[in-house]
Every structure is written in structure tokens, then in C-alpha cells.
Design an enzyme around this catalytic site. Structure first.
Site, PDB file in Angstrom:
ATOM      1  N   LYS A  11      12.445  44.746   8.665  1.00 15.95           N
ATOM      2  CA  LYS A  11      12.080  43.492   7.993  1.00 15.95           C
ATOM      3  C   LYS A  11      13.342  42.641   7.863  1.00 15.95           C
ATOM      4  CE  LYS A  11      12.253  43.434   3.629  1.00 15.95           C
ATOM      5  NZ  LYS A  11      13.360  42.423   3.497  1.00 15.95           N
ATOM      6  N   ASP A 139       9.437  45.412  -1.695  1.00 15.58           N
ATOM      7  CA  ASP A 139       9.296  44.937  -0.319  1.00 15.58           C
ATOM      8  C   ASP A 139       8.112  45.556   0.413  1.00 15.58           C
ATOM      9  OD1 ASP A 139      11.415  43.170  -0.364  1.00 15.58           O
ATOM     10  OD2 ASP A 139      12.858  44.573   0.507  1.00 15.58           O
TER      11      ASP A 139
END
Length: 291
Positions: A11, A139
């Protein structure tokens, strides 16, 4: 049922604005455009009666104790919310660096939730899946469906997929693990305080590569200056990327130490990756695409 497999991609925070700290819980409030790389960990699930995890791969050692791995945490949170959840044996092949600002553990956890959802016939927007993602880590929700999108708040507000063009890029990690807590401490925001700065630019769906670059160039990563005080080598990695031909933008991802650069095209990115590897053979360097 046969073995199930999914990728857990890195990510990348193309932008990361810190708006302040919430007075009610002290969490930092963020606004970030997130993209996902082609480079990834790989997670498999062999259906069975027991929940287990094995880890192998180049970065398996730094991944930490198995029982504390986010894959198992995510599975346990989902099992608590879905009585009779069918589990199994997970195997995680680690390729991504750990404590690197690219959400490796969070992406692994989201991958576990995807596999368990597939095994149990749950949609990714099932309330128990969303709740398990939020309970596992800030996250994890944005990693559930790994496509470029905005993330806001303390990670709980995830926008729709934006469908922008794939961006040729190089990821570089200089081999120094950076924990998030010291970076936020160096940022120095008190509970209830806001951080002055430019508003995050609006990001519309369907942008081509030039459009993405134009949209994110006025933005920044507010954690980059404090991270440089924690790990000055981040500055050296950024300088090396900016010196490569075809580099259009270089910035830190997350709380570091991984940095990324966007390039004019894939050959330029691959040439840059070769040059960085030659200059710093001990660093983790990957030419990839972000989308």
C-alpha cells in the site's frame, strides 16, 4: 474445498495529510490518496478445522512472532463476529519489508479477511468483515479491496475506487525499520490540536497518469519531515530517486522508511531501479506499477 490464494500488495500513500488529533480518543486524523503496487506478499488458506499460520520468504524473519501476526488477529476478530466461521491453515510468503510504511502487515490481514470471506460466502462489505478489518488495524479497511482510493479519519473512512491509470514507479526501502509511533511523536501534535497546511487537493475518478500527477503534486506527506529526524537515510533514498532520468515525483510512503518515485514510463522506472540497486546493493528496490 481446495486451497485458496490471494496477493497482499504493498500500500503506497501517494499523499498523506495529517489534519490533527481527535480530542475524544487522541487518534491522528488523516487524509490520504492510497494506491497499490504490483509487488506483494502471497497468502494461501488450506481449509481445515484449526486456525494456524506459517510464514516463509525473504522478509519472514522480521515479521515477528506468529501468534501476534495480523493475519491471525484478523481471523480471530472475524471469527468472533461470525459464529461457526470456517477457518483453516494460512501460509504467508513474505516479500515486502516490515515496518516500512507500505502497510505490509495490514495488507496481509486484509488478504486473510478476503480468503475467509470467500471460504464462508461473505461479501467484503459484510458488517462483520468491515468490523474485523477496523478492529485489526487502521490501514486494514483500505486494503480489503486493494484499488486506488481516498482514506480519511483514522483509517475508518474509505472512499470508492477511483480507477485511475496505472503509474510506473520505483519503490525503495533503505533497510531501516521505522515504527509509526516515533514519527508521530516527532510530529508533535497534542490531543485536540490541528495541523495547519494546505487542503488536500480533490481527486476525481478516472484520471490518466498525467492527471494523477497534476492532482497530487500540490499535496505532500506531512510525516516526511518528522520521519527524516527519525531515519535520515530516507533523505538519501529520496535524493537518489530524484536524480534518476524520467523521475516525475518522489515522496515518502506512510511513516517511512519506504520512498517511491513516479516515472514517465515503465522502461524509465526499470532503468532507475537498476541504477539504485547498483548504487545501494543492500537496499530493497522494486520497479512496479501503482493503481
Amino acid at each position: 474445498m481446495s486451497r485458496l490464494t490471494t496477493r497482499a500488495p504493498a500500500k503506497i500513500n501517494l499523499t498523506l495529510h495529517v489534519l490533527g488529533r481527535r480530542p475524544e480518543d487522541g487518534y491522528h486524523v488523516l487524509e490520504s490518496l492510497v494506491a497499490f503496487a504490483e509487488v506483494a506478499d502471497v497468502l494461501t488458506l488450506d481449509p481445515g478445522p484449526d486456525l494456524t499460520l506459517s510464514v516463509a520468504g525473504p522478509t519472514a524473519g522480521p515479521a515477528g512472532p506468529l501468534d501476534d501476526n495480523l493475519v491471525l488477529r484478523a481471523a480471530r476478530h472475524l471469527a468472533a463476529g461470525v459464529p461457526g466461521l470456517e477457518l483453516g491453515a494460512f501460509h504467508l510468503h513474505k516479500e515486502l519489508p516490515v515496518a516500512a510504511g507500505i502497510g505490509g502487515g495490514s495488507s496481509d490481514a486484509a488478504a486473510a479477511l478476503r480468503l475467509l470471506s470467500e471460504r464462508n460466502g461473505l461479501s467484503l462489505d459484510h458488517p462483520a468483515v468491515v468490523a474485523a478489518a477496523r478492529a485489526t488495524g487502521a490501514d486494514v479497511p483500505v486494503c480489503l479491496d486493494p484499488r486506488g482510493r481516498m482514506m480519511r479519519g483514522a483509517g475508518e473512512a474509505v472512499g470508492p475506487a477511483l480507477g485511475f491509470a496505472a503509474l510506473p514507479a520505483v519503490l525503495v526501502n533503505p533497510g531501516v525499520p521505522v515504527s509509526t509511533a516515533p514519527v508521530f511523536k516527532a510530529l508533535g501534535l497534542a490531543v485536540g490540536q490541528t495541523l495547519a497546511g494546505a487542503e488536500h487537493p480533490p481527486i476525481v475518478a478516472g484520471l490518466d497518469a498525467d492527471g494523477v500527477l497534476a492532482a497530487i503534486r500540490p499535496a505532500c506527506n506531512d510525516l516526511e519531515p518528522p520521519a527524516l529526524t527519525v531515519a535520515p537515510v530516507i533523505g538519501a533514498a529520496l535524493a537518489l530517486l530524484r536524480a534518476q532520468g524520467g523521475c516525475r515525483l518522489a515522496r515518502m510512503s506512510g511513516s517511512g522508511a519506504t520512498v517511491f518515485a513516479l516515472f514517465t514510463d515503465a522502461p524509465a522506472a526499470e532503468a532507475a531501479a537498476r541504477a539504485v540497486r547498483a548504487a545501494q546493493p543492500g537496499w530493497w528496490v522494486e520497479a512496479t506499477r501503482l493503481a
